[in-house]
Enzyme design. Structure first.
Site, PDB file in Angstrom:
ATOM      1  CB  ALA A 185      -6.610  29.364  -7.180  1.00 36.90           C
ATOM      2  CG  PHE A 186      -2.323  28.673 -10.839  1.00 39.29           C
ATOM      3  CD1 PHE A 186      -2.799  29.793 -11.050  1.00 39.29           C
ATOM      4  CD2 PHE A 186      -1.005  28.411 -10.742  1.00 39.29           C
ATOM      5  CE1 PHE A 186      -2.108  30.812 -11.276  1.00 39.29           C
ATOM      6  CE2 PHE A 186      -0.195  29.433 -10.646  1.00 39.29           C
ATOM      7  CZ  PHE A 186      -0.707  30.698 -10.923  1.00 39.29           C
ATOM      8  CE  LYS A 187      -1.239  33.053  -7.486  1.00 34.72           C
ATOM      9  NZ  LYS A 187      -2.209  33.454  -8.424  1.00 34.72           N
ATOM     10  CG  ASP A 188      -5.210  25.066  -4.387  1.00 33.58           C
ATOM     11  OD1 ASP A 188      -5.161  25.617  -3.271  1.00 33.58           O
ATOM     12  OD2 ASP A 188      -6.313  24.686  -4.733  1.00 33.58           O
ATOM     13  CB  ALA A 190      -0.051  26.877  -1.530  1.00 33.50           C
TER      14      ALA A 190
END
Ligand SMILES: *Cc1c(COP(=O)(O)O)cnc(C)c1O
Length: 429
Positions: free
Chosen positions: A105-108, A111
């Site tokens: 997910a792009f949230k990697d 994060a």
């Protein structure tokens, strides 16, 4: 770099303080005091720069001397340990694939960057720890769990609604162990979110140094600028205006794109594509900002009724609606339209999108009718495997499970069940 609160009723803070606090004491989002456009030479030579060098040039002004150059470069190299392909899906339409990281997910990106900044700031505080507390409806939790795994001085507590996240998402939250704890809440996402908010305000938990890890945190929001620059680097040689469409929920991703433009990145237009949670499209149509409770959709990472980063976007345009509308459009699409587009993309090009990317594609197609000669880019924010319950039946295919997912799928789930705020407090103590 100093940051001020967009509620204008809290002291200015350093980058470090803003990252550790998450939200200002007046509940405002932090915003950088100064934004300095990059030297035009940077854009002239961008195709010769590595992703790591681009990222450093883009972000270092927002950190100043609070992290030494060599260490910041290490954080960036560690964060960007995977690729960001730009794939031509049809003539003049490209997918910017943001899902090649560890949780797909792009949230990697955000994060991983935030966790490493916190670890740096914690390195000398031997006896105090930070606790990152997050509520998740799916993707955020997995990216935060993976991004913070094994980071010294930080405990992570993730609240998720029992039975309401996909099997793969649940495994990504509950199987890592070490400093990552998953709390399975008897309730819906809003119950998780309410408990987290209550904990941040609870004086009796002050000693736990609670912080958030969603896109209100500047260290999760700002690194999302990087991949707009990477896409520009890949497409610059076509020498055409660029239109970006971001599938939007909390509007952190698109807000980072607008920051990139502020730094000088030549982007002609932004489209915020939403599902039926359409607070921003309604705002652009009526001039009235009227948030509504969120509705469940097949693009559930965007089921947000009151997008938290919209105030940052308004700040970037000094609340000048005319200037804003010149650069920015927003459209909403139903689940039926989303599925139709998913199938159409697959049938015409063989490209497998997922519901969020499909919403982005729809907004892009709509906007491109107004731009002759432009190249369109939609952000593909998750790997289709994360939404296999939707993608497989819609396309009549079976997806291959990528190695990142395979490694968690057979691990054993470990979670603690809670049903109310008292349970959460008891757990944190
Ligand atoms: C979080 C998320 C979004 C929305 O991003 P925002 O920055 O909140 O607008 C879109 N797609 C996926 C898959 C997500 O996980």
């Amino acid at each position: 770099m100093k940051y001020f609160s967009l509620n204008h009723n809290a002291p200015e803070v350093s980058f470090k303080e803003a990252v550790i606090q998450g939200l200002a004491s007046d509940k405002g989002l932090y915003f950088p005091q100064i934004i300095t456009p990059l030297n035009p030479v940077f854009f002239n030579v961008i195709e010769n720069l590595s992703h790591h060098d681009i990222a450093y040039d883009v972000i270092h002004q927002f950190i100043g001397d609070e992290i030494p150059e060599a260490h910041l470069r290490e954080i960036i190299a560690d964060t960007l340990s995977f690729d960001f392909p730009v794939i031509e899906v049809e003539k003049d339409i490209y997918s910017l694939e943001l899902f090649h990281g560890p949780t797909m997910a792009f949230k990697d990106v955000g994060a991983r960057f935030m966790s490493r900044c916190l670890a740096y700031f914690n390195k000398d505080e031997k006896d105090s720890k930070n606790t990152v507390l997050v509520a998740t409806s799916g993707d955020t939790g997995g990216a935060v769990a993976s991004g913070f795994l094994g980071v010294a001085g930080v405990d992570v507590v993730i609240l998720y609604p029992s039975g309401k996240v996909s099997d793969i998402q649940e495994k990504q939250l509950t199987t890592l162990g070490k400093n990552i704890k998953a709390l399975e809440v008897d309730g819906v996402f809003d119950d998780c979110q309410d408990m987290v908010k209550k904990a941040f305000l609870d004086e009796s938990l002050a000693h736990k140094n609670l912080t958030s890890a969603n896109s209100i945190n500047i260290a999760r929001w700002l690194p999302q600028m990087f991949y707009f620059f990477f896409a520009y680097k890949a497409l610059k040689k076509l020498n055409k205006p660029l239109v970006f469409s971001c599938p939007s929920g909390n509007f952190g991703n698109i807000c980072a794109g607008i920051m990139a433009k502020k730094l000088g990145l030549p982007i002609e237009h932004f489209v915020a594509s939403t599902n039926v949670n359409d607070t921003v499209p309604r705002f652009l149509a009526s001039g009235e900002y009227d948030p509504k409770p969120s509705k469940a959709t097949i693009s559930n990472a965007m089921d947000v009724g009151n997008p938290s980063n919209f105030v940052r976007i308004q700040e970037l345009y000094n609340n000048d609606l005319a200037a804003f509308e010149k650069d920015f459009s927003s459209y909403s699409f139903t689940d039926d339209k989303t599925l139709e587009a998913l199938k159409q993309i697959y049938n015409t090009s063989g490209y497998i999108a997922e519901p969020h990317g499909s919403v982005g594609y729809l907004g892009l197609k709509k906007q491109l009718q107004k731009h002759d000669n432009a190249i369109g880019v939609f952000l593909e924010t998750a790997h289709p495997i994360k939404f296999l319950d939707v993608v497989e039946p819609a396309l009549g295919i079976t997806l291959t499970i990528p190695t990142q997912i395979e490694s968690v799928i057979n691990e054993e789930k470990v979670s603690v069940k809670i049903s109310n705020y008292e349970d959460l407090k008891a757990f944190l103590r």
